[in-house]
Each structure stands twice: as structure tokens, then as C-alpha cells.
Design a protein around this motif. Structure first.
Motif, PDB file in Angstrom:
ATOM      1  N   VAL A  36       0.842  -1.189   0.000  1.00 49.84           N
ATOM      2  CA  VAL A  36       0.000   0.000   0.000  1.00 49.84           C
ATOM      3  C   VAL A  36       0.880   1.243   0.000  1.00 49.84           C
ATOM      4  N   ASP A  37       0.639   2.122  -0.967  1.00 44.29           N
ATOM      5  CA  ASP A  37       1.345   3.397  -1.032  1.00 44.29           C
ATOM      6  C   ASP A  37       0.573   4.397  -0.173  1.00 44.29           C
ATOM      7  N   ALA A  38       0.899   4.422   1.112  1.00 42.84           N
ATOM      8  CA  ALA A  38       0.157   5.271   2.046  1.00 42.84           C
ATOM      9  C   ALA A  38       0.277   6.750   1.692  1.00 42.84           C
ATOM     10  N   VAL A  39       1.415   7.161   1.159  1.00 40.25           N
ATOM     11  CA  VAL A  39       1.600   8.565   0.784  1.00 40.25           C
ATOM     12  C   VAL A  39       0.624   8.939  -0.330  1.00 40.25           C
ATOM     13  N   ALA A  40       0.464   8.051  -1.306  1.00 38.88           N
ATOM     14  CA  ALA A  40      -0.480   8.322  -2.394  1.00 38.88           C
ATOM     15  C   ALA A  40      -1.908   8.355  -1.866  1.00 38.88           C
ATOM     16  N   LEU A  41      -2.253   7.401  -0.980  1.00 41.94           N
ATOM     17  CA  LEU A  41      -3.611   7.357  -0.447  1.00 41.94           C
ATOM     18  C   LEU A  41      -3.951   8.630   0.316  1.00 41.94           C
ATOM     19  N   ALA A  42      -2.955   9.218   0.967  1.00 42.15           N
ATOM     20  CA  ALA A  42      -3.180  10.439   1.742  1.00 42.15           C
ATOM     21  C   ALA A  42      -3.064  11.699   0.895  1.00 42.15           C
ATOM     22  N   GLY A  43      -2.889  11.524  -0.417  1.00 44.81           N
ATOM     23  CA  GLY A  43      -2.811  12.679  -1.303  1.00 44.81           C
ATOM     24  C   GLY A  43      -1.457  13.342  -1.343  1.00 44.81           C
ATOM     25  N   GLY A  44      -0.428  12.602  -0.970  1.00 45.03           N
ATOM     26  CA  GLY A  44       0.905  13.191  -0.909  1.00 45.03           C
ATOM     27  C   GLY A  44       1.735  13.038  -2.157  1.00 45.03           C
ATOM     28  N   ARG A  45       1.146  12.502  -3.224  1.00 46.41           N
ATOM     29  CA  ARG A  45       1.858  12.415  -4.504  1.00 46.41           C
ATOM     30  C   ARG A  45       1.021  13.137  -5.560  1.00 46.41           C
TER      31      ARG A  45
END
Length: 252
Positions: free
Chosen positions: A89-98
Motif C-alpha cells: 500500500v502506497d500510504a503517501v499516495a492514499l493520503a494525497g501526498g503524490r
């Protein structure tokens, strides 16, 4: 199709597993008829969909791919009633960080690496719950695939699977084969890093001798350092160069 034996063990697509393990990575592999949680913001979640990969490259996702399976001599794994989710899981992407989709590192997007889980629909309301099944009910995991190669199948370890190194600091020689011993120096003559055959390093910085000392291990193109002060660092061999902490060194 899944069949439980008298011990409760699930037998799932054993023929497909045998074909994948003997595959030379030129044959495509198709996980078909699944609900797929791509975690890609453009593609989203699909039902009755297929996941196609060749070797360690995911090349297609969506409904209808199975129609070409015979043409391409693909290995087909029927996933009716199952959900496929990213195994990472790309947690950064899920949180809108990418900011860009191209930066998402763990989605089931064509062009990415096929790292994924296959679990019953009831255990996969979303990506995190699918991952939780791997920890809480691993016997229910139909497949765990890493870079296109099965790791778990029908809740058990795949024969001959890659295993993680044992926990703990290895002996100096365990991961050091034919080490490139000598003094590595960056182009500005600021950093001197001496690698010794006994698995020790001694680093001089800006003329200050013994600035850092410790142990090192080489695993493929990677070098790991454990300083005597207790911190870890790493470097990478690229051809005749050693890249470490922003420095590019050559052997003198």
C-alpha cells in the motif's frame, strides 16, 4: 475454483500454480474474473475483471482481456468470487501526498510491478482489509504474488519460494563475496573510504582520519554499513563507481 479437503486446507488452482512455477517468464499470466482494487485514482475498482502480467511487468487490467488468453498462450487463473488487491500500500499516495499518477509506486496499474494479493471478496472491503487478511487469516489467502512470482498459494508457502534473511546481524563474511577491497575516493578527494577484506571500513572525511569506522556487507550491487557508533547506511555499486550518501567514488 477452491476445494477444501478433510483437514480444512484449501486447494486452489493447483494446475495453474504448476504452470506458473515452470514458466520461463515469456508466457503471459492472467488472473481472471476477479474484483480488482487497483488503488489507481483513474482506474478505480473493477468487477469481473482480469489482471495480465508478463514476467515482472503488469501489462493489462480490466474486463475482456481473457478473450485473448488462447491467442497469447496465457496461463489462466480463475478468480471468480475473489478480490485482487495490491500487496503493497502506497500510504503517501492514499493520503494525497503524490501529485502525479506516475509517482504512485504500489498500484495495480499497467507498467507497474505485479505485487498483489488474492483473497475472498468477504475479506476485502478495501485494500487495507485485504492486507489484514494476510496477517489474521493467512490460510484464506489464495495467492500472494511478488514481482510476478508466487510466494503463497492456497494459504501455504510455495515450494522453493524465496525466504527472508534470518533476523540478526550476520557474520562479516556471510554477505561479502569477493569484496572490492581498497580505498574508494570521490572526485573532489574529500571522502576516502577504505574497504578491508575482513569486512571492515574506515572512512576519512576532509583529511580527518577515522571519521567513521565499522562493518560492511555486500549483497549484489548493494553495500550496507553498520558504523561502530550504531547507525546504518548504504551505498550502491554502479559499474566501476560506488555511490554513497551523495558521493560518487572510484577505486584508487
Amino acid at each position: 475454483m477452491s476445494i477444501a479437503d478433510t483437514t480444512g486446507t484449501v486447494s486452489w488452482n493447483p494446475g495453474a500454480l504448476k504452470e506458473i512455477l515452470s514458466n520461463d517468464e515469456r508466457r503471459p499470466v492472467l488472473f481472471a474474473n476477479a474484483r480488482i482494487l487497483t488503488m489507481d485514482p483513474l482506474i478505480g475498482t473493477m468487477t469481473g475483471a482480469d489482471l495480465l502480467f508478463v514476467g515482472s511487468l503488469l501489462v493489462g487490467v480490466g474486463p475482456g482481456i481473457i478473450t485473448a488468453a488462447g491467442d497469447d498462450n496465457a496461463i489462466v487463473v480463475d478468480c471468480t468470487g475473489l478480490t485482487i488487491a495490491p500487496a503493497v500500500v502506497d500510504a503517501v499516495a492514499l493520503a494525497g501526498g503524490r501529485g502525479q499518477r506516475s509517482e504512485y509506486v504500489a498500484t495495480l496499474t499497467p507498467g507497474n510491478i505485479p505485487d498483489f494479493l488474492v483473497v475472498p471478496d468477504a475479506l476485502a472491503a478495501d485494500g487495507p482489509s485485504a492486507l489484514a487478511a494476510l496477517v489474521t487469516v493467512p490460510e484464506q489467502v489464495r495467492a500472494l504474488v511478488a514481482a510476478g512470482r508466487p510466494v503463497l498459494w492456497a494459504g501455504t508457502d510455495v515450494p522453493g519460494r524465496v525466504t527472508a534473511p534470518e533476523a540478526g546481524i550476520p557474520a562479516a563474511a556471510d554477505l561479502t563475496a569477493s569484496p572490492p577491497v581498497g580505498v574508494w575516493i570521490d572526485k573532489n578527494d574529500f571522502l576516502h573510504q577504505e574497504l578491508s577484506a575482513d569486512g571492515r571500513y574506515d572512512e576519512t572525511r576532509g583529511g580527518r582520519p577515522h571519521a567513521y569506522q565499522g562493518r560492511y556487507w555486500i549483497d549484489g550491487d548493494r553495500i550496507d554499513y553498520l558504523d561502530d557508533l550504531g547507525f546504518w547506511a548504504y551505498g550502491e555499486f554502479q559499474g566501476d563507481e560506488l555511490h554513497h550518501a551523495g558521493y560518487v567514488m572510484t577505486l584508487r
